[in-house]
Design a protein around this motif. Structure first.
Motif, PDB file in Angstrom:
ATOM      1  N   ALA A 188       0.834  -1.208   0.000  1.00  0.00           N
ATOM      2  CA  ALA A 188       0.000   0.000   0.000  1.00  0.00           C
ATOM      3  C   ALA A 188       0.865   1.253   0.000  1.00  0.00           C
ATOM      4  N   PRO A 189       0.542   2.215  -0.866  1.00  0.00           N
ATOM      5  CA  PRO A 189       1.308   3.463  -0.887  1.00  0.00           C
ATOM      6  C   PRO A 189       0.926   4.423   0.227  1.00  0.00           C
ATOM      7  N   GLY A 190      -0.145   4.129   0.938  1.00  0.00           N
ATOM      8  CA  GLY A 190      -0.607   5.005   2.013  1.00  0.00           C
ATOM      9  C   GLY A 190      -1.708   4.315   2.804  1.00  0.00           C
ATOM     10  N   PRO A 191      -2.444   5.038   3.647  1.00  0.00           N
ATOM     11  CA  PRO A 191      -3.509   4.443   4.438  1.00  0.00           C
ATOM     12  C   PRO A 191      -4.597   3.817   3.548  1.00  0.00           C
ATOM     13  N   ILE A 192      -5.212   2.743   4.038  1.00  0.00           N
ATOM     14  CA  ILE A 192      -6.330   2.106   3.342  1.00  0.00           C
ATOM     15  C   ILE A 192      -7.606   2.839   3.735  1.00  0.00           C
ATOM     16  N   THR A 193      -8.295   3.367   2.749  1.00  0.00           N
ATOM     17  CA  THR A 193      -9.473   4.209   3.022  1.00  0.00           C
ATOM     18  C   THR A 193     -10.799   3.526   2.701  1.00  0.00           C
ATOM     19  N   GLY A 194     -10.749   2.315   2.135  1.00  0.00           N
ATOM     20  CA  GLY A 194     -11.976   1.590   1.836  1.00  0.00           C
ATOM     21  C   GLY A 194     -11.678   0.118   1.666  1.00  0.00           C
ATOM     22  N   PHE A 195     -12.687  -0.721   1.925  1.00  0.00           N
ATOM     23  CA  PHE A 195     -12.489  -2.171   1.871  1.00  0.00           C
ATOM     24  C   PHE A 195     -13.765  -2.806   1.353  1.00  0.00           C
ATOM     25  N   LEU A 196     -13.676  -3.464   0.198  1.00  0.00           N
ATOM     26  CA  LEU A 196     -14.815  -4.158  -0.404  1.00  0.00           C
ATOM     27  C   LEU A 196     -14.586  -5.653  -0.264  1.00  0.00           C
ATOM     28  N   ASP A 197     -15.355  -6.285   0.618  1.00  0.00           N
ATOM     29  CA  ASP A 197     -15.165  -7.711   0.885  1.00  0.00           C
ATOM     30  C   ASP A 197     -16.168  -8.526   0.080  1.00  0.00           C
ATOM     31  N   PHE A 198     -15.736  -8.976  -1.098  1.00  0.00           N
ATOM     32  CA  PHE A 198     -16.587  -9.804  -1.938  1.00  0.00           C
ATOM     33  C   PHE A 198     -16.338 -11.292  -1.709  1.00  0.00           C
ATOM     34  N   LEU A 199     -15.442 -11.625  -0.785  1.00  0.00           N
ATOM     35  CA  LEU A 199     -15.178 -13.010  -0.432  1.00  0.00           C
ATOM     36  C   LEU A 199     -15.953 -13.424   0.807  1.00  0.00           C
ATOM     37  N   GLY A 200     -16.013 -12.533   1.794  1.00  0.00           N
ATOM     38  CA  GLY A 200     -16.658 -12.843   3.066  1.00  0.00           C
ATOM     39  C   GLY A 200     -15.635 -13.229   4.121  1.00  0.00           C
ATOM     40  N   GLY A 201     -15.900 -12.834   5.358  1.00  0.00           N
ATOM     41  CA  GLY A 201     -15.032 -13.204   6.460  1.00  0.00           C
ATOM     42  C   GLY A 201     -13.766 -12.395   6.586  1.00  0.00           C
ATOM     43  N   GLN A 202     -13.655 -11.268   5.862  1.00  0.00           N
ATOM     44  CA  GLN A 202     -12.426 -10.484   5.857  1.00  0.00           C
ATOM     45  C   GLN A 202     -12.556  -9.135   6.562  1.00  0.00           C
TER      46      GLN A 202
ATOM     47  N   VAL B  49     -25.135 -27.855 -15.230  1.00  0.00           N
ATOM     48  CA  VAL B  49     -25.302 -26.777 -14.248  1.00  0.00           C
ATOM     49  C   VAL B  49     -24.642 -27.120 -12.919  1.00  0.00           C
ATOM     50  N   ALA B  50     -24.682 -28.391 -12.492  1.00  0.00           N
ATOM     51  CA  ALA B  50     -24.042 -28.754 -11.224  1.00  0.00           C
ATOM     52  C   ALA B  50     -22.536 -28.550 -11.302  1.00  0.00           C
ATOM     53  N   ASP B  51     -21.928 -28.924 -12.437  1.00  0.00           N
ATOM     54  CA  ASP B  51     -20.491 -28.691 -12.606  1.00  0.00           C
ATOM     55  C   ASP B  51     -20.177 -27.195 -12.631  1.00  0.00           C
ATOM     56  N   ALA B  52     -21.064 -26.415 -13.229  1.00  0.00           N
ATOM     57  CA  ALA B  52     -20.855 -24.967 -13.265  1.00  0.00           C
ATOM     58  C   ALA B  52     -20.824 -24.392 -11.855  1.00  0.00           C
ATOM     59  N   TYR B  53     -21.727 -24.858 -10.990  1.00  0.00           N
ATOM     60  CA  TYR B  53     -21.747 -24.349  -9.619  1.00  0.00           C
ATOM     61  C   TYR B  53     -20.565 -24.867  -8.801  1.00  0.00           C
ATOM     62  N   ARG B  54     -20.097 -26.059  -9.118  1.00  0.00           N
ATOM     63  CA  ARG B  54     -18.878 -26.530  -8.434  1.00  0.00           C
ATOM     64  C   ARG B  54     -17.698 -25.620  -8.782  1.00  0.00           C
ATOM     65  N   ALA B  55     -17.611 -25.242 -10.045  1.00  0.00           N
ATOM     66  CA  ALA B  55     -16.549 -24.314 -10.447  1.00  0.00           C
ATOM     67  C   ALA B  55     -16.717 -22.966  -9.765  1.00  0.00           C
ATOM     68  N   LEU B  56     -17.951 -22.483  -9.659  1.00  0.00           N
ATOM     69  CA  LEU B  56     -18.210 -21.211  -8.991  1.00  0.00           C
ATOM     70  C   LEU B  56     -17.813 -21.279  -7.520  1.00  0.00           C
ATOM     71  N   ASP B  57     -18.188 -22.376  -6.853  1.00  0.00           N
ATOM     72  CA  ASP B  57     -17.959 -22.484  -5.417  1.00  0.00           C
ATOM     73  C   ASP B  57     -16.476 -22.581  -5.066  1.00  0.00           C
ATOM     74  N   ARG B  58     -15.638 -22.948  -6.039  1.00  0.00           N
ATOM     75  CA  ARG B  58     -14.190 -22.940  -5.776  1.00  0.00           C
ATOM     76  C   ARG B  58     -13.643 -21.527  -5.712  1.00  0.00           C
ATOM     77  N   ARG B  59     -14.388 -20.567  -6.232  1.00  0.00           N
ATOM     78  CA  ARG B  59     -14.045 -19.143  -6.187  1.00  0.00           C
ATOM     79  C   ARG B  59     -12.675 -18.866  -6.805  1.00  0.00           C
ATOM     80  N   GLU B  60     -12.342 -19.586  -7.858  1.00  0.00           N
ATOM     81  CA  GLU B  60     -11.052 -19.401  -8.518  1.00  0.00           C
ATOM     82  C   GLU B  60     -11.187 -18.867  -9.930  1.00  0.00           C
TER      83      GLU B  60
END
Length: 370
Positions: free
Chosen positions: A211-225, A289-300
């Motif tokens: 970081a070049p300076g203070p952190i002024t905002g935080f967007l947690d799109f993962l959860g738990g952070q 569709v089930a394979d698609a959601y498995r890929a989504l749930d890996r969050r990669e």
């Protein structure tokens, strides 16, 4: 005698019990009938979002009540089949994009006209059908922070659909963006002007190193952070989360939700003008569709995962091929990768060819209609 498609059954993805992707069912149902100010849309593409996995698992039933059996899916793009009484904005054959509360993962869905926009021809079906939740959530979150060049923000899950768009919106406003991801996605993030750091414990320490300076905002799109954001000294009113209800209740951080059709129009215009990009990580056919959601749930996945109802098949097409698509990570930014033109090297995976025909006709000066 002319065949009426409304006489056919519709195909719907739903779940009758809570659980993982294995509980998803693909069933035939009577074709839905549009009501007052509604239209029936044949769905060409529909995006997947983490909130749909939360609904299917039964997370936070007090916040997200689900009546079983429940359909899945919010985002969609397709073609209008018929209009109900009082519907005047769209007609049969119009190409549209938008959202429903639930049930977009289907061959056909009834949609209130107020939740639809005309699909711009510059948008592929893959992008148009997966833009609502990711695009308007990212837009709403960045707008809430009122960013400027004086800001340095952190975005978790920055390589995902919401995070990738939020990073670009923040960069448009001059902010410095630090994004979390797996290390294999660092190059992907750098091409959007993001400073990458790896997921995991002690995130605050790694953020301070870049970081070049203070952190002024935080967007947690993962959860738990949120705890990491607090450790970085970010005011709680500037810590935003999408899925983490516990943090909202226990740490007083801010919950951010998708925007309306007006926000969708603004985001769509930026994507159509190529000022921002929504990379498509993978396209799955409906039966997977089930394979698609498995890929989504890996969050990669870098960008969006999409279900295609009108998947085309021709030489050179890349559909449901895991990993980063080369054209998605190299367009418009100088990188060591060999540059590829999307439409020439890897055409859109979804559609009936009408958009491409219109482009060719427009370029040749002829009409697209007979």
């Amino acid at each position: 005698m002319t065949h009426d498609p409304t006489d056919d059954p519709a195909v719907v993805v739903r779940f009758s019990e809570h659980g993982g992707p294995e509980v998803l069912e693909i069933v035939e149902t009577p074709m839905p009938v549009p009501g007052e100010a509604e239209v029936l849309v044949e769905v060409f593409a529909t995006g997947l979002n983490p909130v749909e996995s939360s609904l299917r698992r039964g997370d936070h039933p007090e916040r997200w009540p689900v009546t079983l059996p429940s359909p899945q899916g919010h985002d969609l793009a397709g073609v209008v089949v018929s209009a109900g009484p009082g519907a005047s904005a769209f007609s049969r054959g119009d190409e549209v994009m938008g959202f429903v509360e639930r049930g977009a993962h289907a061959s056909h869905v009834v949609v209130p006209e107020r939740q639809l926009l005309a699909k711009q021809p510059e948008l592929t079906w893959e992008v148009a059908g997966s833009l609502y939740v990711a695009g308007t959530t990212a837009w709403t979150a960045v707008e809430a922070l009122a960013l400027s060049s004086a800001d340095t923000i952190v975005i978790t899950a920055a390589a995902g659909g919401v995070g990738c768009l939020a990073a670009q919106f923040a960069r448009m406003r001059g902010a410095t963006v630090i994004g979390t991801s797996v290390e294999t996605r660092f190059d992907f993030l750098r091409q959007f002007g993001v400073l990458p750091v790896e997921y995991g414990p002690d995130l605050a320490d790694r953020v301070r190193l870049v970081a070049p300076g203070p952190i002024t905002g935080f967007l947690d799109f993962l959860g738990g952070q949120s705890g990491e954001a607090i450790a970085l000294g970010v005011p709680r009113t500037r810590i935003l989360t999408v899925l983490d209800w516990d943090a909202v209740q226990e740490q007083d951080v801010v919950k951010v939700s998708p925007g309306d059709v007006v926000a969708l129009g603004r985001v769509a215009a930026l994507v159509a003008a190529r000022r921002v990009r929504l990379p498509i990580a993978d396209v799955f056919p409906l039966e997977s569709v089930a394979d698609a959601y498995r890929a989504l749930d890996r969050r990669e996945a870098p960008g969006k995962i999409v279900l295609g109802l009108r998947v085309v098949d021709y030489p050179g097409q890349r559909v449901h091929e895991p990993g980063i698509k080369e054209q998605d990570v190299t367009l418009g930014v100088a990188t060591p990768h060999e540059h590829m033109e999307v439409e020439e090297a890897v055409p859109p995976a979804i559609g009936d060819g009408s958009v491409r025909r219109r482009r060719r006709n427009r370029n040749s000066g002829t009409s697209a209609r007979p």
